[in-house]
Write a protein that holds these residues in place. Structure first.
Motif, short mmCIF file in Angstrom:
data_model
loop_
_atom_site.label_atom_id
_atom_site.label_comp_id
_atom_site.label_asym_id
_atom_site.label_seq_id
_atom_site.Cartn_x
_atom_site.Cartn_y
_atom_site.Cartn_z
N GLY A 1 0.81 -1.23 0.00
CA GLY A 1 0.00 0.00 0.00
C GLY A 1 0.84 1.27 0.00
O GLY A 1 0.32 2.37 0.20
N LYS A 2 2.13 1.16 -0.29
CA LYS A 2 3.02 2.34 -0.20
C LYS A 2 2.69 3.41 -1.24
O LYS A 2 2.79 4.60 -0.95
CB LYS A 2 4.49 1.94 -0.28
N THR A 3 2.27 2.98 -2.43
CA THR A 3 2.00 3.96 -3.49
C THR A 3 0.79 4.83 -3.13
O THR A 3 0.80 6.05 -3.31
CB THR A 3 1.77 3.23 -4.83
N ILE B 1 12.80 -4.66 -17.35
CA ILE B 1 13.00 -5.40 -16.09
C ILE B 1 11.75 -6.18 -15.69
O ILE B 1 11.84 -7.32 -15.24
CB ILE B 1 13.35 -4.44 -14.92
N LEU B 2 10.60 -5.53 -15.83
CA LEU B 2 9.38 -6.13 -15.24
C LEU B 2 8.61 -7.04 -16.20
O LEU B 2 7.72 -7.77 -15.76
CB LEU B 2 8.46 -5.02 -14.71
N ASP B 3 8.96 -7.02 -17.47
CA ASP B 3 8.21 -7.82 -18.44
C ASP B 3 8.35 -9.32 -18.14
O ASP B 3 9.46 -9.86 -18.16
CB ASP B 3 8.75 -7.52 -19.85
N ASP C 1 8.79 6.70 -4.89
CA ASP C 1 8.26 5.36 -4.65
C ASP C 1 9.39 4.37 -4.96
O ASP C 1 9.64 4.09 -6.12
CB ASP C 1 7.07 5.17 -5.61
N ARG C 2 10.09 3.95 -3.93
CA ARG C 2 11.27 3.06 -3.98
C ARG C 2 12.55 3.80 -4.35
O ARG C 2 12.55 4.75 -5.13
CB ARG C 2 11.09 1.90 -4.95
N PHE C 3 13.65 3.30 -3.78
CA PHE C 3 14.99 3.83 -4.11
C PHE C 3 16.01 2.73 -3.79
O PHE C 3 15.69 1.54 -3.90
CB PHE C 3 15.23 5.14 -3.34
N LEU D 1 0.31 -9.70 -12.68
CA LEU D 1 1.52 -9.72 -11.84
C LEU D 1 2.75 -9.55 -12.74
O LEU D 1 2.86 -10.18 -13.78
CB LEU D 1 1.63 -11.04 -11.09
N ASP D 2 3.70 -8.66 -12.32
CA ASP D 2 4.91 -8.49 -13.13
C ASP D 2 5.94 -9.57 -12.78
O ASP D 2 5.70 -10.43 -11.93
CB ASP D 2 5.47 -7.05 -12.99
N ARG D 3 7.11 -9.51 -13.43
CA ARG D 3 8.11 -10.58 -13.30
C ARG D 3 8.57 -10.75 -11.85
O ARG D 3 8.82 -11.87 -11.39
CB ARG D 3 9.30 -10.28 -14.22
P1 TMP Z 1 6.74 -1.13 -7.85
O1 TMP Z 1 5.83 -2.32 -7.92
O2 TMP Z 1 6.87 -0.53 -6.52
O3 TMP Z 1 6.48 -0.12 -8.94
O4 TMP Z 1 8.23 -1.70 -8.13
C1 TMP Z 1 8.47 -2.52 -9.22
C2 TMP Z 1 9.14 -3.78 -8.81
O5 TMP Z 1 10.56 -3.62 -8.89
C3 TMP Z 1 8.84 -4.27 -7.40
O6 TMP Z 1 8.57 -5.65 -7.47
C4 TMP Z 1 10.13 -4.04 -6.65
C5 TMP Z 1 11.17 -4.13 -7.72
N1 TMP Z 1 12.40 -3.38 -7.48
C6 TMP Z 1 13.58 -4.08 -7.26
O7 TMP Z 1 13.59 -5.31 -7.23
N2 TMP Z 1 14.75 -3.38 -7.10
C7 TMP Z 1 14.80 -2.01 -7.16
O8 TMP Z 1 15.87 -1.41 -7.01
C8 TMP Z 1 13.56 -1.30 -7.39
C9 TMP Z 1 13.58 0.20 -7.44
C10 TMP Z 1 12.39 -2.03 -7.54
#
Ligand code: TMP
Length: 219
Positions: free
Chosen positions: A15-17, A53-55, A95-97, A160-162
């Motif tokens: 729920g961070k986003t 990355i996510l595909d 959102d993430r770093f 669901l992503d990779r």
């Molecule tokens: P999100 O779902 O928060 O947009 O992030 C995308 C995906 O990427 C999530 O599963 C976490 C992953 N991720 C990493 O594995 N390493 C990283 O450095 C970042 C920024 C995201």
């Protein structure tokens, strides 16, 4: 640099986003100049790297390539978007770093923690967050939320992503990784119990963030 750099972390489905967006809206209402952005992404080049990355099609991606792609996306994002915003005195909500690379690639995949940190710090030219909120939920809860989202229909349905498709053990290691990061950086990182209502979570983040802003602007 006059700006403040706040990052949100936590497992997928924490729920961070939602919380980051809420905080951004509240800060804007008070007249702050806020940039809301995300990783991987935030710039055109970083967004293209995100797609690779996510595909789910890219299942043969090796771990080293994964770390370096996240870092490449981060390098472009930091230098093109985040640093100029901080230099202009803006509040940047991301959102993430780097903590995500440490939790997912080091603790999750089992890569060397120091190497992953060094690669990330090279990418960001040493930039660190001022404050990090880690939204913490048990793995069963976060995975149940993700599967619920994926099984939905209509506008909210999301495949669901990779990374999300990985095994539950992987997600447990990632959560442990976030706990370790919090223990290593008690001044920067605040762990938020995200297994509560959206309002309760938002209230806790809001009061913590207000204290941070008071300290920052009284300097
Ligand atoms: P999100 O779902 O928060 O947009 O992030 C995308 C995906 O990427 C999530 O599963 C976490 C992953 N991720 C990493 O594995 N390493 C990283 O450095 C970042 C920024 C995201």
């Amino acid at each position: 640099m006059n700006g403040i750099f706040i990052t949100f972390e936590g497992p997928d489905g924490s729920g961070k986003t939602t919380q980051l967006k809420k905080l951004g809206e509240e800060l804007k209402k008070l007249g702050h100049d806020v940039l809301v952005t995300r990783e991987p992404g935030g710039t055109a080049i970083s967004d293209q790297i995100r797609s690779i990355i996510l595909d789910p099609v890219n299942e043969e991606m090796v771990d080293q390539a994964e770390v370096l792609l996240y870092a490449a996306s981060r390098a472009q994002h930091v230098h093109q978007l985040i640093l100029p915003a901080l230099e202009a005195g803006r509040i940047v909500l991301c959102d993430r770093f780097i903590d995500a690379s440490v939790a997912y690639q080091a603790y999750g995949l089992g890569l060397d923690v120091d190497k992953v940190k060094a690669i990330s710090q090279y990418a960001s030219s040493g930039l660190e967050a001022t404050r990090t909120y880690i939204l913490d939920v048990p793995v069963e809860v976060s995975l149940a939320r993700l599967h619920h989202r994926a099984s939905g229909s209509g506008a909210n349905a999301q495949q669901l992503d990779r990374i999300e498709q990985k095994h539950v053990d992987y997600h447990s290691r990632v959560r442990e990784g976030f706990h370790q990061i919090a223990a290593d950086h008690p001044d920067r990182v605040k762990v938020i119990n995200a297994n509560r209502s959206e309002e309760e979570i938002a209230t806790e983040i809001w009061s913590n963030c207000n204290r941070l802003l008071e300290e920052h602007f009284s300097l």
